[in-house]
Design an enzyme around this catalytic site. Structure first.
Site, mmCIF file in Angstrom:
data_model
loop_
_atom_site.group_PDB
_atom_site.id
_atom_site.type_symbol
_atom_site.label_atom_id
_atom_site.label_comp_id
_atom_site.label_asym_id
_atom_site.label_seq_id
_atom_site.Cartn_x
_atom_site.Cartn_y
_atom_site.Cartn_z
ATOM 1 N N ALA A 22 -4.475 -17.075 8.754
ATOM 2 C CA ALA A 22 -4.846 -18.467 8.416
ATOM 3 C C ALA A 22 -6.231 -18.506 7.781
ATOM 4 O O ALA A 22 -6.487 -19.279 6.851
ATOM 5 C CB ALA A 22 -4.813 -19.338 9.659
ATOM 6 N N TYR A 69 -7.650 -16.030 6.075
ATOM 7 C CA TYR A 69 -7.512 -15.468 4.721
ATOM 8 C C TYR A 69 -6.978 -16.552 3.777
ATOM 9 O O TYR A 69 -7.533 -16.783 2.694
ATOM 10 C CB TYR A 69 -6.560 -14.267 4.755
ATOM 11 C CG TYR A 69 -6.395 -13.598 3.404
ATOM 12 C CD1 TYR A 69 -5.392 -14.011 2.527
ATOM 13 C CD2 TYR A 69 -7.264 -12.599 2.997
ATOM 14 C CE1 TYR A 69 -5.259 -13.425 1.275
ATOM 15 C CE2 TYR A 69 -7.135 -12.005 1.744
ATOM 16 C CZ TYR A 69 -6.128 -12.419 0.895
ATOM 17 O OH TYR A 69 -6.007 -11.848 -0.347
ATOM 18 N N LYS A 81 5.798 14.094 1.609
ATOM 19 C CA LYS A 81 6.123 13.832 0.198
ATOM 20 C C LYS A 81 6.815 12.461 0.119
ATOM 21 O O LYS A 81 7.984 12.312 0.460
ATOM 22 C CB LYS A 81 7.027 14.923 -0.355
ATOM 23 C CG LYS A 81 7.252 14.804 -1.864
ATOM 24 C CD LYS A 81 7.978 16.017 -2.437
ATOM 25 C CE LYS A 81 8.160 15.913 -3.948
ATOM 26 N NZ LYS A 81 8.933 14.706 -4.353
ATOM 27 N N LYS A 86 11.731 20.632 0.129
ATOM 28 C CA LYS A 86 12.611 19.459 0.091
ATOM 29 C C LYS A 86 13.504 19.459 1.326
ATOM 30 O O LYS A 86 14.104 20.486 1.664
ATOM 31 C CB LYS A 86 13.497 19.509 -1.157
ATOM 32 C CG LYS A 86 12.733 19.557 -2.466
ATOM 33 C CD LYS A 86 12.139 18.225 -2.831
ATOM 34 C CE LYS A 86 13.217 17.362 -3.450
ATOM 35 N NZ LYS A 86 12.695 16.105 -4.018
HETATM 36 C C1 LIG Z 1 0.375 17.879 -7.900
HETATM 37 C C2 LIG Z 1 1.281 16.927 -7.201
HETATM 38 C C3 LIG Z 1 2.437 16.456 -7.837
HETATM 39 C C4 LIG Z 1 3.255 15.549 -7.183
HETATM 40 C C5 LIG Z 1 2.927 15.131 -5.896
HETATM 41 C C6 LIG Z 1 3.739 14.185 -5.195
HETATM 42 C C7 LIG Z 1 3.356 13.786 -3.918
HETATM 43 C C8 LIG Z 1 4.195 12.793 -3.171
HETATM 44 N N1 LIG Z 1 5.342 12.377 -3.707
HETATM 45 O O1 LIG Z 1 3.825 12.369 -2.089
HETATM 46 C C9 LIG Z 1 2.178 14.266 -3.316
HETATM 47 C C10 LIG Z 1 1.386 15.179 -3.998
HETATM 48 O O2 LIG Z 1 0.239 15.668 -3.461
HETATM 49 C C11 LIG Z 1 1.743 15.626 -5.298
HETATM 50 N N2 LIG Z 1 0.945 16.511 -5.970
#
Ligand SMILES: Cc1ccc2cc(C(N)=O)cc(O)c2n1
Length: 317
Positions: free
Chosen positions: A33, A35, A113, A308
Site C-alpha cells: 500500500a 509503494y 541452468k 543437462k
Molecule cells: C557462458 C554461458 C552461456 C550460457 C549460460 C546460461 C546460463 C543459464 N541458462 O542459467 C548460465 C550461464 O552461466 C551461462 N554461461
C-alpha cells in the site's frame, strides 16, 4: 518546501529502493500500500510537470506505443553458448581435458541452468540503455521496451558502471500455470512450457503484454570482465549482486569434479521445489586467467559445460 525536482528525485529513490527490496531481495521493507501510495504521488506530480519526466522514472517501465518491428543489435562481446554433458562420464572427460591443459590447481563454480531466454542488458554510467536477445550470439533483437517491464531489472545500477550483462529471462512456474489457465478459459493456444511462454512474451511488439506476464530474470555474466578488475567468475557474480542485479543464490564453488557431481545430484532431487524451471547445471572454471588460457571454440567456451538433466517426459494434462 522542496522544489519539484527534489520531490521527484526523492520519489524515484524511494520507489526504486522499494522495488529492489521486493523484486530482487524478495524482502520488502514497506507494505504494498505504501509503494502504491508513492507511485500515485509520482504519477500525479509527473502529470503536473511532464517536462521533468526522465527515462529512469519508475513510471517509465511500461513503454508507450507498440513497436512496428524489432531493431537488430550487435553485441559488443559475443554471447557464447555451452557445450552439453549428459552423464558423469561426460563430466569426468571435461574435467580430464581441463587438467591436461592447466594442471589441477583450479576451482569450479556451479550454477543452476535457468530454462528461459538468454538476454543481454547494456548499462551506460549505471543507466539501463538497451536490452537484446542472444540471437546468433553476435546479433540479436532489441527488446529493450519489453525487458524494462521486468521489475527485477534495475533501471539504474547502484554504481555508475558501463557494462554488458548477460542473463536468462524466465517465467516462474506459478505464472506459467496461471497464464495457461486463462488462455484455456479464452480458448487460446497454450504454451508448452515456461521457456516458450517467456520467449513468446518477450517477442511481443506491445510492451504492455510483456508487462502483464510477470517475467523475471537471473543475471549470470558480463560481456567483458576486463573493465571491472574481477579475476574470477564467482567474484563477477558477487559484483553483479552488489550493483543491484538479481543473481541466483544457489551458485556454489566446487574444488573437484566429485563436488560438482554431488551438487548435481542434490539439485536433480530438489529441482521440483524450485519456483522456476532449470534444465541443467552450468559448470565453469572460476579463474578468468585460466578461462583465457583454455579459450573457446567458435561457439562455446572450453572452460565451461552444461550438464543437462534427462528430459522429463512431458506430463500432458
Ligand atoms: C557462458 C554461458 C552461456 C550460457 C549460460 C546460461 C546460463 C543459464 N541458462 O542459467 C548460465 C550461464 O552461466 C551461462 N554461461
Amino acid at each position: 518546501h522542496d522544489s519539484v525536482e527534489k520531490q521527484l528525485n526523492e520519489l524515484y529513490r524511494l520507489l526504486n529502493q522499494y522495488n529492489y527490496e521486493y523484486h530482487v531481495l524478495d524482502n520488502p521493507s514497506v507494505p504494498d500500500a505504501e509503494y502504491d501510495r508513492l507511485m500515485k504521488e509520482l504519477v500525479r506530480l509527473e502529470g503536473e510537470h511532464p517536462e521533468l519526466i526522465t527515462p529512469d522514472s519508475p513510471t517509465q517501465r511500461v513503454g508507450g506505443e507498440p513497436l512496428s518491428a524489432f531493431e537488430k543489435v550487435r553485441h559488443e562481446t559475443q554471447m557464447l553458448s555451452l557445450a552439453n554433458a549428459f552423464s558423469e562420464d561426460d563430466l569426468r572427460d571435461f574435467d580430464r581435458r581441463i587438467r591436461q591443459a592447466i594442471g589441477d590447481q583450479f576451482s569450479y563454480v556451479c550454477e543452476l541452468k535457468i530454462d528461459g531466454l538468454a538476454v543481454s542488458l547494456r548499462y551506460v554510467d549505471g543507466l539501463f540503455v538497451q536490452g537484446s536477445t542472444r540471437g546468433d550470439g553476435t546479433v540479436g533483437e532489441d527488446i529493450t521496451a519489453n525487458l524494462r517491464t521486468i521489475r527485477s531489472i534495475p533501471i539504474r545500477l547502484k554504481e555508475p558502471f558501463s557494462l554488458e550483462v548477460r542473463g536468462e529471462a524466465y517465467m516462474p512456474k506459478k505464472s506459467f500455470l496461471q497464464l495457461n489457465k486463462v488462455r484455456e478459459e479464452n480458448g487460446e493456444l497454450l504454451f508448452a512450457n515456461p521457456r516458450n511462454a517467456a520467449a513468446g512474451s518477450l517477442r511481443q511488439l506491445d510492451p504492455r503484454i510483456a508487462a502483464s506476464r510477470n517475467l523475471d530474470i537471473f543475471l549470470y555474466g558480463m560481456g567483458d570482465y576486463g573493465t571491472t578488475g574481477v579475476t574470477a567468475h564467482s567474484e563477477g557474480l558477487d559484483l553483479l549482486e552488489k550493483l543491484g542485479l538479481k543473481v541466483n543464490k544457489e551458485r556454489r564453488k566446487c574444488e573437484s569434479i566429485e563436488e560438482v557431481i554431488k551438487y548435481i545430484n542434490k539439485w536433480t532431487d530438489n529441482r521440483p521445489n524450485l519456483d522456476y524451471e532449470i534444465d541443467g547445471i552450468v559448470i565453469k572454471v572460476d579463474s578468468i586467467d585460466q578461462q583465457e588460457q583454455l579459450g573457446s571454440t567458435a561457439k562455446t567456451p572450453r572452460w565451461a559445460i552444461a550438464y543437462k538433466f534427462p528430459a522429463e517426459e512431458v506430463v500432458t494434462k
